[in-house]
Each structure stands twice: as structure tokens, then as C-alpha cells.
Motif scaffolding. Sequence first.
Motif, PDB file in Angstrom:
ATOM      1  N   ALA A  14       0.855  -1.179   0.000  1.00  0.00           N
ATOM      2  CA  ALA A  14       0.000   0.000   0.000  1.00  0.00           C
ATOM      3  C   ALA A  14       0.898   1.239   0.000  1.00  0.00           C
ATOM      4  O   ALA A  14       1.382   1.655   1.054  1.00  0.00           O
ATOM      5  CB  ALA A  14      -0.917   0.009   1.219  1.00  0.00           C
ATOM      6  N   PRO A  15       1.145   1.793  -1.178  1.00  0.00           N
ATOM      7  CA  PRO A  15       1.987   2.996  -1.221  1.00  0.00           C
ATOM      8  C   PRO A  15       1.285   4.162  -0.540  1.00  0.00           C
ATOM      9  O   PRO A  15       0.056   4.297  -0.606  1.00  0.00           O
ATOM     10  CB  PRO A  15       2.149   3.269  -2.721  1.00  0.00           C
ATOM     11  N   GLY A  16       2.068   4.989   0.106  1.00  0.00           N
ATOM     12  CA  GLY A  16       1.520   6.220   0.657  1.00  0.00           C
ATOM     13  C   GLY A  16       1.359   7.252  -0.439  1.00  0.00           C
ATOM     14  O   GLY A  16       1.015   6.918  -1.581  1.00  0.00           O
ATOM     15  N   TYR A  17       1.619   8.484  -0.137  1.00  0.00           N
ATOM     16  CA  TYR A  17       1.470   9.551  -1.128  1.00  0.00           C
ATOM     17  C   TYR A  17       2.788   9.733  -1.874  1.00  0.00           C
ATOM     18  O   TYR A  17       3.767  10.239  -1.335  1.00  0.00           O
ATOM     19  CB  TYR A  17       0.999  10.830  -0.442  1.00  0.00           C
ATOM     20  N   PHE A  18       2.780   9.268  -3.124  1.00  0.00           N
ATOM     21  CA  PHE A  18       3.963   9.293  -3.977  1.00  0.00           C
ATOM     22  C   PHE A  18       3.773  10.309  -5.104  1.00  0.00           C
ATOM     23  O   PHE A  18       2.649  10.591  -5.533  1.00  0.00           O
ATOM     24  CB  PHE A  18       4.210   7.903  -4.591  1.00  0.00           C
ATOM     25  N   ARG A  19       4.866  10.799  -5.598  1.00  0.00           N
ATOM     26  CA  ARG A  19       4.835  11.723  -6.737  1.00  0.00           C
ATOM     27  C   ARG A  19       4.667  10.922  -8.029  1.00  0.00           C
ATOM     28  O   ARG A  19       5.655  10.477  -8.625  1.00  0.00           O
ATOM     29  CB  ARG A  19       6.121  12.547  -6.789  1.00  0.00           C
ATOM     30  N   THR A  20       3.434  10.708  -8.443  1.00  0.00           N
ATOM     31  CA  THR A  20       3.135   9.970  -9.666  1.00  0.00           C
ATOM     32  C   THR A  20       2.016  10.679 -10.426  1.00  0.00           C
ATOM     33  O   THR A  20       1.416  11.635  -9.930  1.00  0.00           O
ATOM     34  CB  THR A  20       2.680   8.531  -9.357  1.00  0.00           C
ATOM     35  N   ASP A  21       1.723  10.171 -11.616  1.00  0.00           N
ATOM     36  CA  ASP A  21       0.633  10.744 -12.413  1.00  0.00           C
ATOM     37  C   ASP A  21      -0.700  10.661 -11.677  1.00  0.00           C
ATOM     38  O   ASP A  21      -1.540  11.560 -11.782  1.00  0.00           O
ATOM     39  CB  ASP A  21       0.513  10.006 -13.751  1.00  0.00           C
ATOM     40  N   ASN A  22      -0.921   9.558 -10.946  1.00  0.00           N
ATOM     41  CA  ASN A  22      -2.202   9.362 -10.259  1.00  0.00           C
ATOM     42  C   ASN A  22      -2.470  10.414  -9.189  1.00  0.00           C
ATOM     43  O   ASN A  22      -3.624  10.690  -8.856  1.00  0.00           O
ATOM     44  CB  ASN A  22      -2.252   7.967  -9.616  1.00  0.00           C
ATOM     45  N   THR A  23      -1.404  10.972  -8.634  1.00  0.00           N
ATOM     46  CA  THR A  23      -1.585  11.963  -7.566  1.00  0.00           C
ATOM     47  C   THR A  23      -1.347  13.384  -8.065  1.00  0.00           C
ATOM     48  O   THR A  23      -1.229  14.310  -7.253  1.00  0.00           O
ATOM     49  CB  THR A  23      -0.627  11.674  -6.386  1.00  0.00           C
TER      50      THR A  23
END
Length: 252
Positions: A186-195
Motif C-alpha cells: 500500500a503505497p503512501g502519497y507518492f509523486r506519480t501521475d495518479n496523484t
Amino acid sequence: MQDFSLTGKTALVTGASRGLGQAIAVAMAEAGANVVCSSSREGGCAETLDLIAKTSQQGFEIAADLSDEKAVMQMAEKAKAFSGDIDILVNNGGTIHRHPAVSYPMAEWRRVLQVNLDASFMLCQAVAEGMMKNGQGKIINIASMLSYSGGMTVPAYTASKHAIAGLTKALANEWGQHNIQVNAIAPGYFRTDNTEALQQNTTRYNEILQRIPAGRWGDPEDLQGAAVFLASHASNYVNGHVLAVDGGWLAR
């Protein structure tokens, strides 16, 4: 450190064109695995394959629309055709659609569930028979912080990620006897397109940041160690677990 080696293994990683999937695929290769990378379009994993090539491991590419049941099954067969049975499956491919729940489009609800949940279950089924025959296997599903909480304006995504956590436990119960470990990250808040939408919302971004004890949002590379651990013999007695990689966000 031999327990963490993936030498001689073949991994299938969905959603491997960028972000978390790309980081996981490269980590698998760095640990010694050959990696089949999938994305939604032809040539989408070109950059990932270049990174894998630098590790001296083999990388293969498959394109498939995860919302298309027939395409998902064809992808699984093509992946096995590259180098035999799949030893490690990482169900990372996913999608999200943001809209208020009161008027959330049912077409988007179905699409998100098909991509995030249905495709993951189908791929688990597709690789399980070979894993049972070989007496071992590793399946890693990608869950979310929204496997624990509800979020806002993402009801389909939240439902899918709660379901992924439950599916992980259900399959671990059935397949553990075959020495197949089924876990989730369960990834936390990552810098990705989804976020991206959250990152652009200054108020929400800072609210999240203030809750993370690590004091920063995650980068895709922060997921690599957890993925290799769950793919390796080092985790042979870890089964049905959802591992939060979140910088401590849940602890607050």
C-alpha cells in the motif's frame, strides 16, 4: 543476502511504463530477475526496457488494455511464452477517475473496477497454475492508502483498493498451502501521475505533507526495497499481508 536474490526468476509487472511500476520492474531486474513489462500501449515501456538492459537482465514488453478481459488473458499467455512460467506477478497497473459520488458516471465506475480489480484477479488466476506446479510463487498486488480510508471524489478507486486488500488475503488463504505467497503493498502519497491533482492542490498537498512523519512525499524508488523483499525467498513466511510504504502516514 542470497535470500533477497531473484536470480533465475521471471517477473511480470503491469503498469511498468513509468512511475511506481517502472521503479518496481527495474528493482526486480537489479535483483536478478528477467522482467516482462506491460503497459496499455505499444512501445510504452521503451524507457523501462532501456533501464533493465543496463542491469544485464532480459526485459520484454507486452501491451494490453486492462479493461479488456480478452486482452488481459492474451497478455498472460504472451508473458509465459517469453520464458515459461511466471515466478513473480506484480499487479501494479491501475487507473483513477475523480468525480463527486452523487453523479459518478457508471461507465467510469465499471472501467476503474475492471482495470484495478478484475484484471488483477484474472492475472492471479492465470499464473497460479504454473506456480502450483512449481511449488512456489510470489504475487504482489498494489493496494493504496485508500485501502484503509475513503478519500474524496474517488469512490470507484477506493472500492477497488479495498477489494484488492481483501482479495490478497483470500488468495493467500487458498494458495499458501502451495508455497505461493500473496501479499500487497500500500503505497503512501507518492509523486506519480495518479496523484498529480493532489500535488497541484496546494492546500491538500500541504495537509498530506504535514501528516507524513518522514517529512516528504514518496519517490518511486522508495517502493523498490519492499517489492524485492516480497518477491524474494526472504518473505517466504509472509502471506496475506498488506505492507504500507507510506513514510509513517498511517501512524498519525
